[in-house]
Design a protein around this motif. Structure first.
Motif, PDB file in Angstrom:
ATOM      1  N   ILE A  34       0.845  -1.184   0.000  1.00 15.69           N
ATOM      2  CA  ILE A  34       0.000   0.000   0.000  1.00 15.69           C
ATOM      3  C   ILE A  34       0.883   1.237   0.000  1.00 15.69           C
ATOM      4  O   ILE A  34       1.876   1.303   0.728  1.00 15.69           O
ATOM      5  N   GLY A  35       0.505   2.191  -0.827  1.00 14.08           N
ATOM      6  CA  GLY A  35       1.249   3.443  -0.892  1.00 14.08           C
ATOM      7  C   GLY A  35       0.387   4.627  -0.517  1.00 14.08           C
ATOM      8  O   GLY A  35      -0.804   4.645  -0.793  1.00 14.08           O
ATOM      9  N   TRP A  36       1.016   5.598   0.141  1.00 10.35           N
ATOM     10  CA  TRP A  36       0.395   6.905   0.365  1.00 10.35           C
ATOM     11  C   TRP A  36       0.992   7.871  -0.654  1.00 10.35           C
ATOM     12  O   TRP A  36       2.217   7.955  -0.801  1.00 10.35           O
ATOM     13  N   TYR A  37       0.124   8.589  -1.330  1.00 13.46           N
ATOM     14  CA  TYR A  37       0.517   9.575  -2.328  1.00 13.46           C
ATOM     15  C   TYR A  37      -0.026  10.947  -1.908  1.00 13.46           C
ATOM     16  O   TYR A  37      -0.931  11.038  -1.088  1.00 13.46           O
ATOM     17  N   ARG A  38       0.508  11.983  -2.535  1.00 14.79           N
ATOM     18  CA  ARG A  38      -0.069  13.308  -2.326  1.00 14.79           C
ATOM     19  C   ARG A  38       0.017  14.112  -3.614  1.00 14.79           C
ATOM     20  O   ARG A  38       0.891  13.883  -4.450  1.00 14.79           O
ATOM     21  N   GLN A  39      -0.905  15.038  -3.730  1.00 13.29           N
ATOM     22  CA  GLN A  39      -0.913  15.936  -4.877  1.00 13.29           C
ATOM     23  C   GLN A  39      -1.174  17.350  -4.383  1.00 13.29           C
ATOM     24  O   GLN A  39      -2.257  17.643  -3.856  1.00 13.29           O
ATOM     25  N   ALA A  40      -0.177  18.178  -4.546  1.00 14.38           N
ATOM     26  CA  ALA A  40      -0.303  19.580  -4.167  1.00 14.38           C
ATOM     27  C   ALA A  40      -0.885  20.369  -5.335  1.00 14.38           C
ATOM     28  O   ALA A  40      -0.777  19.934  -6.491  1.00 14.38           O
ATOM     29  N   ARG A  50       5.498   3.956   1.294  1.00  9.29           N
ATOM     30  CA  ARG A  50       4.988   2.666   0.844  1.00  9.29           C
ATOM     31  C   ARG A  50       5.295   1.635   1.910  1.00  9.29           C
ATOM     32  O   ARG A  50       6.370   1.668   2.531  1.00  9.29           O
ATOM     33  N   ILE A  51       4.356   0.696   2.095  1.00  4.17           N
ATOM     34  CA  ILE A  51       4.571  -0.390   3.042  1.00  4.17           C
ATOM     35  C   ILE A  51       4.209  -1.704   2.366  1.00  4.17           C
ATOM     36  O   ILE A  51       3.159  -1.818   1.730  1.00  4.17           O
ATOM     37  N   SER A  52       5.095  -2.687   2.499  1.00  2.27           N
ATOM     38  CA  SER A  52       4.858  -3.990   1.895  1.00  2.27           C
ATOM     39  C   SER A  52       3.990  -4.849   2.807  1.00  2.27           C
ATOM     40  O   SER A  52       3.722  -4.500   3.958  1.00  2.27           O
ATOM     41  N   ASP A  88       4.956  23.026   2.884  1.00  2.00           N
ATOM     42  CA  ASP A  88       5.131  22.265   1.640  1.00  2.00           C
ATOM     43  C   ASP A  88       4.437  20.912   1.665  1.00  2.00           C
ATOM     44  O   ASP A  88       4.308  20.260   0.627  1.00  2.00           O
ATOM     45  N   ASP A  89       4.010  20.460   2.834  1.00  2.00           N
ATOM     46  CA  ASP A  89       3.277  19.194   2.930  1.00  2.00           C
ATOM     47  C   ASP A  89       1.802  19.371   2.591  1.00  2.00           C
ATOM     48  O   ASP A  89       1.069  18.375   2.519  1.00  2.00           O
ATOM     49  N   THR A  90       1.382  20.593   2.393  1.00  4.00           N
ATOM     50  CA  THR A  90      -0.013  20.844   2.033  1.00  4.00           C
ATOM     51  C   THR A  90      -0.357  20.160   0.715  1.00  4.00           C
ATOM     52  O   THR A  90       0.311  20.383  -0.302  1.00  4.00           O
ATOM     53  N   ALA A  91      -1.382  19.310   0.742  1.00  2.00           N
ATOM     54  CA  ALA A  91      -1.754  18.534  -0.440  1.00  2.00           C
ATOM     55  C   ALA A  91      -2.990  17.706  -0.112  1.00  2.00           C
ATOM     56  O   ALA A  91      -3.385  17.589   1.054  1.00  2.00           O
ATOM     57  N   VAL A  92      -3.547  17.112  -1.150  1.00  2.00           N
ATOM     58  CA  VAL A  92      -4.539  16.064  -0.954  1.00  2.00           C
ATOM     59  C   VAL A  92      -3.781  14.743  -0.926  1.00  2.00           C
ATOM     60  O   VAL A  92      -2.971  14.466  -1.812  1.00  2.00           O
ATOM     61  N   TYR A  93      -4.029  13.952   0.106  1.00  4.20           N
ATOM     62  CA  TYR A  93      -3.332  12.694   0.300  1.00  4.20           C
ATOM     63  C   TYR A  93      -4.249  11.531  -0.081  1.00  4.20           C
ATOM     64  O   TYR A  93      -5.434  11.499   0.296  1.00  4.20           O
ATOM     65  N   TYR A  94      -3.671  10.584  -0.807  1.00  4.00           N
ATOM     66  CA  TYR A  94      -4.402   9.427  -1.306  1.00  4.00           C
ATOM     67  C   TYR A  94      -3.670   8.138  -0.941  1.00  4.00           C
ATOM     68  O   TYR A  94      -2.440   8.142  -0.801  1.00  4.00           O
ATOM     69  N   CYS A  95      -4.396   7.047  -0.851  1.00  8.27           N
ATOM     70  CA  CYS A  95      -3.755   5.746  -0.705  1.00  8.27           C
ATOM     71  C   CYS A  95      -4.218   4.850  -1.845  1.00  8.27           C
ATOM     72  O   CYS A  95      -5.264   5.082  -2.466  1.00  8.27           O
ATOM     73  N   ASN A  96      -3.405   3.855  -2.126  1.00  8.94           N
ATOM     74  CA  ASN A  96      -3.754   2.918  -3.189  1.00  8.94           C
ATOM     75  C   ASN A  96      -2.934   1.659  -3.019  1.00  8.94           C
ATOM     76  O   ASN A  96      -1.859   1.676  -2.413  1.00  8.94           O
ATOM     77  N   VAL A 104      -0.391   1.386  -9.744  1.00 12.98           N
ATOM     78  CA  VAL A 104      -1.454   1.348  -8.746  1.00 12.98           C
ATOM     79  C   VAL A 104      -2.622   0.569  -9.330  1.00 12.98           C
ATOM     80  O   VAL A 104      -2.793   0.482 -10.542  1.00 12.98           O
ATOM     81  N   VAL A 105      -3.434   0.006  -8.436  1.00  8.76           N
ATOM     82  CA  VAL A 105      -4.453  -0.941  -8.860  1.00  8.76           C
ATOM     83  C   VAL A 105      -5.819  -0.293  -9.041  1.00  8.76           C
ATOM     84  O   VAL A 105      -6.519  -0.567  -9.999  1.00  8.76           O
ATOM     85  N   TYR A 106      -6.191   0.561  -8.117  1.00 10.82           N
ATOM     86  CA  TYR A 106      -7.556   1.062  -8.087  1.00 10.82           C
ATOM     87  C   TYR A 106      -7.654   2.491  -8.614  1.00 10.82           C
ATOM     88  O   TYR A 106      -6.667   3.228  -8.641  1.00 10.82           O
ATOM     89  N   ALA A 107      -8.873   2.852  -9.002  1.00 11.93           N
ATOM     90  CA  ALA A 107      -9.124   4.249  -9.331  1.00 11.93           C
ATOM     91  C   ALA A 107      -8.914   5.100  -8.072  1.00 11.93           C
ATOM     92  O   ALA A 107      -9.155   4.647  -6.956  1.00 11.93           O
ATOM     93  N   TRP A 108      -8.443   6.302  -8.271  1.00 12.31           N
ATOM     94  CA  TRP A 108      -8.172   7.170  -7.132  1.00 12.31           C
ATOM     95  C   TRP A 108      -9.468   7.584  -6.436  1.00 12.31           C
ATOM     96  O   TRP A 108     -10.460   7.888  -7.081  1.00 12.31           O
ATOM     97  N   GLY A 109      -9.410   7.590  -5.103  1.00  9.24           N
ATOM     98  CA  GLY A 109     -10.548   8.037  -4.318  1.00  9.24           C
ATOM     99  C   GLY A 109     -10.538   9.540  -4.163  1.00  9.24           C
ATOM    100  O   GLY A 109      -9.823  10.245  -4.879  1.00  9.24           O
ATOM    101  N   GLN A 110     -11.308  10.028  -3.195  1.00 11.00           N
ATOM    102  CA  GLN A 110     -11.395  11.474  -2.981  1.00 11.00           C
ATOM    103  C   GLN A 110     -10.205  12.019  -2.228  1.00 11.00           C
ATOM    104  O   GLN A 110      -9.909  13.208  -2.304  1.00 11.00           O
ATOM    105  N   GLY A 111      -9.498  11.161  -1.525  1.00  8.75           N
ATOM    106  CA  GLY A 111      -8.361  11.622  -0.751  1.00  8.75           C
ATOM    107  C   GLY A 111      -8.786  12.401   0.478  1.00  8.75           C
ATOM    108  O   GLY A 111      -9.972  12.595   0.759  1.00  8.75           O
ATOM    109  N   THR A 112      -7.790  12.845   1.204  1.00  9.54           N
ATOM    110  CA  THR A 112      -8.040  13.671   2.390  1.00  9.54           C
ATOM    111  C   THR A 112      -7.090  14.866   2.357  1.00  9.54           C
ATOM    112  O   THR A 112      -5.893  14.704   2.101  1.00  9.54           O
ATOM    113  N   LEU A 113      -7.641  16.045   2.570  1.00 12.15           N
ATOM    114  CA  LEU A 113      -6.880  17.281   2.426  1.00 12.15           C
ATOM    115  C   LEU A 113      -6.113  17.600   3.698  1.00 12.15           C
ATOM    116  O   LEU A 113      -6.680  17.652   4.789  1.00 12.15           O
ATOM    117  N   VAL A 114      -4.826  17.849   3.524  1.00 11.79           N
ATOM    118  CA  VAL A 114      -3.959  18.300   4.609  1.00 11.79           C
ATOM    119  C   VAL A 114      -3.498  19.714   4.274  1.00 11.79           C
ATOM    120  O   VAL A 114      -2.924  19.938   3.208  1.00 11.79           O
TER     121      VAL A 114
END
Length: 118
Positions: A34-40, A50-52, A88-96, A104-114
């Motif tokens: 599983i990975g955590w991603y972010r998009q600023a 990422r965690i195995s 600089d960590d401000t972004a929408v964070y997603y997991c997949n 990545v396997v799944y369509a992106w969800g709504q994420g959570t805003l930081v």
């Protein structure tokens, strides 16, 4: 159908902490990476951590020493503990779910805003 739901975002001052959660419904992901991603704003989505399935972790250089990814397989949940937050960590964070180095396997969800204020 598997669904990943991110939560835990919010507004925090620089230097503060937040813990994000990625909860899976419909299936267990204990055997998946599983990975955590972010998009600023105005930037491309990037892998943060990422965690195995075995618990091995990998971090982007920008968050090493500040962020910690962990998992609770009994709860089908992966966490991202974020300390010493910076604007600089401000972004929408997603997991997949991840396969191989980048897929990545799944369509992106709504994420959570930081949002980190200075």
């Amino acid at each position: 159908q598997v669904q990943l739901v991110e939560s835990g975002g919010g507004l925090v001052q620089a230097g503060g902490s937040l813990r994000l959660s990625c909860a899976a419904s419909g299936s267990t992901f204990s055997v998946n990476d599983i990975g955590w991603y972010r998009q600023a704003p105005g930037k491309q989505r990037e892998l943060v951590a990422r965690i195995s399935s075995g618990g091995t972790t990998v971090y982007a250089d920008s968050v090493k020493g500040r962020f910690t990814i962990s998992r609770d397989n009994a709860k089908n949940t992966v966490y991202l503990q974020m300390n010493s937050l910076k604007p600089d960590d401000t972004a929408v964070y997603y997991c997949n779910r991840m396969i191989g180095p980048t897929l990545v396997v799944y369509a992106w969800g709504q994420g959570t805003l930081v949002t980190v204020s200075s």
